[in-house]
Scaffold this motif. Sequence first.
Motif, PDB file in Angstrom:
ATOM      1  N   VAL A 274       0.879  -1.163   0.000  1.00  0.00           N
ATOM      2  CA  VAL A 274       0.000   0.000   0.000  1.00  0.00           C
ATOM      3  C   VAL A 274       0.916   1.212   0.000  1.00  0.00           C
ATOM      4  O   VAL A 274       1.844   1.285   0.808  1.00  0.00           O
ATOM      5  CB  VAL A 274      -0.894   0.024   1.258  1.00  0.00           C
ATOM      6  CG1 VAL A 274      -1.692   1.326   1.316  1.00  0.00           C
ATOM      7  CG2 VAL A 274      -1.826  -1.170   1.275  1.00  0.00           C
ATOM      8  N   PHE A 275       0.678   2.134  -0.910  1.00  0.00           N
ATOM      9  CA  PHE A 275       1.552   3.292  -1.054  1.00  0.00           C
ATOM     10  C   PHE A 275       0.769   4.569  -0.741  1.00  0.00           C
ATOM     11  O   PHE A 275      -0.319   4.779  -1.273  1.00  0.00           O
ATOM     12  CB  PHE A 275       2.097   3.321  -2.488  1.00  0.00           C
ATOM     13  CG  PHE A 275       2.861   4.563  -2.848  1.00  0.00           C
ATOM     14  CD1 PHE A 275       3.976   4.955  -2.109  1.00  0.00           C
ATOM     15  CD2 PHE A 275       2.472   5.347  -3.922  1.00  0.00           C
ATOM     16  CE1 PHE A 275       4.690   6.096  -2.439  1.00  0.00           C
ATOM     17  CE2 PHE A 275       3.181   6.492  -4.270  1.00  0.00           C
ATOM     18  CZ  PHE A 275       4.292   6.867  -3.523  1.00  0.00           C
ATOM     19  N   VAL A 276       1.313   5.396   0.132  1.00  0.00           N
ATOM     20  CA  VAL A 276       0.648   6.639   0.515  1.00  0.00           C
ATOM     21  C   VAL A 276       1.518   7.822   0.121  1.00  0.00           C
ATOM     22  O   VAL A 276       2.704   7.867   0.476  1.00  0.00           O
ATOM     23  CB  VAL A 276       0.392   6.688   2.042  1.00  0.00           C
ATOM     24  CG1 VAL A 276      -0.349   7.964   2.411  1.00  0.00           C
ATOM     25  CG2 VAL A 276      -0.392   5.473   2.496  1.00  0.00           C
ATOM     26  N   ASP A 277       0.938   8.762  -0.625  1.00  0.00           N
ATOM     27  CA  ASP A 277       1.705   9.917  -1.080  1.00  0.00           C
ATOM     28  C   ASP A 277       0.765  11.114  -1.203  1.00  0.00           C
ATOM     29  O   ASP A 277      -0.450  10.941  -1.337  1.00  0.00           O
ATOM     30  CB  ASP A 277       2.351   9.608  -2.438  1.00  0.00           C
ATOM     31  CG  ASP A 277       3.548  10.495  -2.726  1.00  0.00           C
ATOM     32  OD1 ASP A 277       4.678   9.977  -2.759  1.00  0.00           O
ATOM     33  OD2 ASP A 277       3.353  11.712  -2.909  1.00  0.00           O
ATOM     34  N   ASP A 278       1.336  12.330  -1.170  1.00  0.00           N
ATOM     35  CA  ASP A 278       0.479  13.512  -1.294  1.00  0.00           C
ATOM     36  C   ASP A 278       0.401  14.006  -2.729  1.00  0.00           C
ATOM     37  O   ASP A 278      -0.464  14.810  -3.058  1.00  0.00           O
ATOM     38  CB  ASP A 278       0.989  14.641  -0.386  1.00  0.00           C
ATOM     39  CG  ASP A 278       2.386  15.091  -0.777  1.00  0.00           C
ATOM     40  OD1 ASP A 278       3.218  14.219  -1.115  1.00  0.00           O
ATOM     41  OD2 ASP A 278       2.653  16.307  -0.760  1.00  0.00           O
ATOM     42  N   SER A 279       1.301  13.547  -3.593  1.00  0.00           N
ATOM     43  CA  SER A 279       1.379  14.147  -4.919  1.00  0.00           C
ATOM     44  C   SER A 279       0.518  13.400  -5.939  1.00  0.00           C
ATOM     45  O   SER A 279       0.599  12.182  -6.077  1.00  0.00           O
ATOM     46  CB  SER A 279       2.848  14.164  -5.369  1.00  0.00           C
ATOM     47  OG  SER A 279       2.947  13.860  -6.738  1.00  0.00           O
ATOM     48  N   GLN A 280      -0.312  14.167  -6.625  1.00  0.00           N
ATOM     49  CA  GLN A 280      -1.155  13.595  -7.677  1.00  0.00           C
ATOM     50  C   GLN A 280      -0.295  12.910  -8.729  1.00  0.00           C
ATOM     51  O   GLN A 280      -0.595  11.812  -9.187  1.00  0.00           O
ATOM     52  CB  GLN A 280      -1.958  14.729  -8.325  1.00  0.00           C
ATOM     53  CG  GLN A 280      -2.837  14.298  -9.484  1.00  0.00           C
ATOM     54  CD  GLN A 280      -4.204  13.861  -8.992  1.00  0.00           C
ATOM     55  OE1 GLN A 280      -4.773  14.495  -8.098  1.00  0.00           O
ATOM     56  NE2 GLN A 280      -4.720  12.788  -9.544  1.00  0.00           N
ATOM     57  N   PHE A 281       0.812  13.577  -9.072  1.00  0.00           N
ATOM     58  CA  PHE A 281       1.696  13.048 -10.110  1.00  0.00           C
ATOM     59  C   PHE A 281       2.239  11.680  -9.719  1.00  0.00           C
ATOM     60  O   PHE A 281       2.164  10.717 -10.479  1.00  0.00           O
ATOM     61  CB  PHE A 281       2.853  14.028 -10.368  1.00  0.00           C
ATOM     62  CG  PHE A 281       3.924  13.458 -11.243  1.00  0.00           C
ATOM     63  CD1 PHE A 281       3.758  13.400 -12.622  1.00  0.00           C
ATOM     64  CD2 PHE A 281       5.095  12.936 -10.688  1.00  0.00           C
ATOM     65  CE1 PHE A 281       4.737  12.840 -13.424  1.00  0.00           C
ATOM     66  CE2 PHE A 281       6.073  12.376 -11.490  1.00  0.00           C
ATOM     67  CZ  PHE A 281       5.902  12.335 -12.865  1.00  0.00           C
ATOM     68  N   GLU A 282       2.782  11.584  -8.499  1.00  0.00           N
ATOM     69  CA  GLU A 282       3.382  10.313  -8.068  1.00  0.00           C
ATOM     70  C   GLU A 282       2.307   9.214  -7.982  1.00  0.00           C
ATOM     71  O   GLU A 282       2.527   8.080  -8.386  1.00  0.00           O
ATOM     72  CB  GLU A 282       4.059  10.445  -6.695  1.00  0.00           C
ATOM     73  CG  GLU A 282       5.103  11.539  -6.597  1.00  0.00           C
ATOM     74  CD  GLU A 282       6.384  11.230  -7.366  1.00  0.00           C
ATOM     75  OE1 GLU A 282       6.452  10.173  -8.021  1.00  0.00           O
ATOM     76  OE2 GLU A 282       7.301  12.076  -7.328  1.00  0.00           O
ATOM     77  N   CYS A 283       1.146   9.591  -7.424  1.00  0.00           N
ATOM     78  CA  CYS A 283       0.078   8.595  -7.270  1.00  0.00           C
ATOM     79  C   CYS A 283      -0.379   8.085  -8.633  1.00  0.00           C
ATOM     80  O   CYS A 283      -0.540   6.876  -8.825  1.00  0.00           O
ATOM     81  CB  CYS A 283      -1.095   9.189  -6.499  1.00  0.00           C
ATOM     82  SG  CYS A 283      -0.714   9.456  -4.755  1.00  0.00           S
TER      83      CYS A 283
END
Lengths: 81, 622
Positions: free
Chosen positions: B358-367
């Motif tokens: 499960v990956f959690v990130d704030d960036s739309q680009f990375e997600c």
Amino acid sequence: MQVNEGKLKQVLANVFGIDVSTIDETSSVDTVEEWDSLKHLNLVLALEEQFNITLNEEQTVQILSYPLIKVVLEEHGIAFS
Amino acid sequence: MNQQDLTTALNHLVDESTYNNYVTVANALDHFRSEARHMPLLRVAILRNFTLEPMIPVIKGEIALAGFYPEIYLGDYDTIAQDVLEPHSGLYKFQPDLVILAQWIDALCPVLTTRFLSLSPQQVNSEIEGILTTVSEFIWALRRHTNAPILVNNFPLPSYLTLGILDAQSESYQTHTILRLNLELLRRLHEIRDVSIVDYMSLMARIGSEQGLDERYWQIGRSPIGRNALVGFGKEYGKFFRALLGKARKCLVMDCDNILWGGIVGEDGMEGIQVGTIYPGSCYQSLQREILNLHDRGVILALCSKNNESDVLEVLRSHPHMLLHEEHFSTWQINWDDKATNLIRIAQELNIGLDSLVFVDDSQFECDLVRERLPQIAVLQFSSEPSTFRDRLSAQAYFDTLVFSAEDRKRNRMYRDQVKRKLLYESVGSLEEYLAKLEMIAEIGLADSMTVPRISQLIQKTNQFNLTTRRYSEGEIRAFAESPDVDIFYVKLRDRISEMGLIGVAITKYSGEYAEIDTFLLSCRAIGRGVEEALMAHVLNSARIRGSRVVVGRYFKTKKNVQVVDFYGHQGFRLVSEDTNSRDWELSLEGRIFSGPSWIKIKLIEPEEQICKSTRVNSNRY
């Protein structure tokens, strides 16, 4: 208000698992084989979700045909032509 | 309707779990039945005393999201007794993989919820006893006829209590009566294997009974659960499906800036980032506490951040308000490479599948990048409202399982040790030299009641080094352990760096001069050290001692177990037949003694509390 007409047909097609093109003004509990009492509850649920409304008790049991559904939805301010 | 429609419908459902999206998926599944042969089937029987039909599309959708094709048997309204008691009922003909027993208390015992004050304390007790007897008789009857896991619900509290505000003032009133009923239910069912409780009480409290119940549906169609709650109820069952089907995720990979703390450490510096006891830093502490909780549950933690490694490590090591520290993370990729590449590295380093992440990130680009390139990974985007982060993580229940073992508590340390071993390996010349340096000791024994929970966990979860991928329930494993014709072997491994615990399982079924290896698996943590050969040698020697002349081994292909396609070949077995999805192997035992690799010392363990083989079957159990 073609948009709402289309949305409504899509809801019915989805709930009863039938092709959207088979739904017209004559569609009702009597003509749609898949429209049984249990699917009717699913129909209420789906209409409420799709049009963001809550039906009152009377309306819940009233909507037994395509034209009647439109009448009830219009009471909730959803316009059809 | 075709497979593409189903895929599209499932994608919409992942994006937005509305009731209508579930209905679309359910319809697609119904139309797609004949072409769905590649999807494994899950046969779910639902027995109920209320109208549960509106929930069926959600249940079907959840099963499909877990990768299975749902086949549903819905018992008639309030005919549970006929279904469970009659050995030739439609229920048992259906041969369910899973049974859901759904009972609504207002239908089961209306007097308790609506006319509580008409009952004397003795009558209250006898009503409770009546419910418990009914439910446990149903479950015992089911258990006699099927090994399928059973999901049974407890009971929500009424929205409005008969005595109003006075109700909470005495334990003999309604609230505490129902709490007592729920507790007693747990105690009664505890002694029956493979029964899990679906916590309607907590679920209803979370949704709120004013939100979740709909009196219209109840009065019109005996369907108590309202539109706002149907999806929640179905999803709750979905958590059980995933746990039982071995689809729980294993590893949480966190971004750092604006996820673990507010601000950007590379720009704001360690003093400038927000994490602490006051808003907004308190939101990040709150999320960190939940991550610590997951850590203690055995979820592997990792970091994936575009940063200077030294900046992040400094925060982890010395920021006074950070709750998460370096030792909580099994591994990290802190560099300027793209995140998809880094996530692949993390999965490889930990030796787990991408679908465990499960990956959690704030960036739309990375997600978006990760969703696009690695769709197996579950992606959560937290880009604003840090006060909601913790609940948004918890709500997904990605890591929920039905077992909690001693291994879980230690898991992060074990994975950290594994990364250490990698470093040791890189410092030593040959593989054999390295393996010898590890000073491994393999403890091999037969399953006993202490080891069955962990064995069942491995059988549910192991994907890569798994020859047949048969997912047995804990109850089935106990039944094997009790059978005189079956041996369940386990292997525990330790080395000079750490104790790895129970990491391998083999099940042999004996029949005349044949012994068939029904299951052979190894936890991914232990792959590549020769322990599989040590276990195999023991399995073969045991078969020889039991008088078997030929050992049969099978390989069933899955998406994940290609690495063991020729395992039996390497162990000296002869290929007997093969097709695209399976291979059959045989080995003649006559006059042979088998031994594992020289660098593993073997210690045979006598079972502490041997599960009695059929001579002395525990009469409570059946």
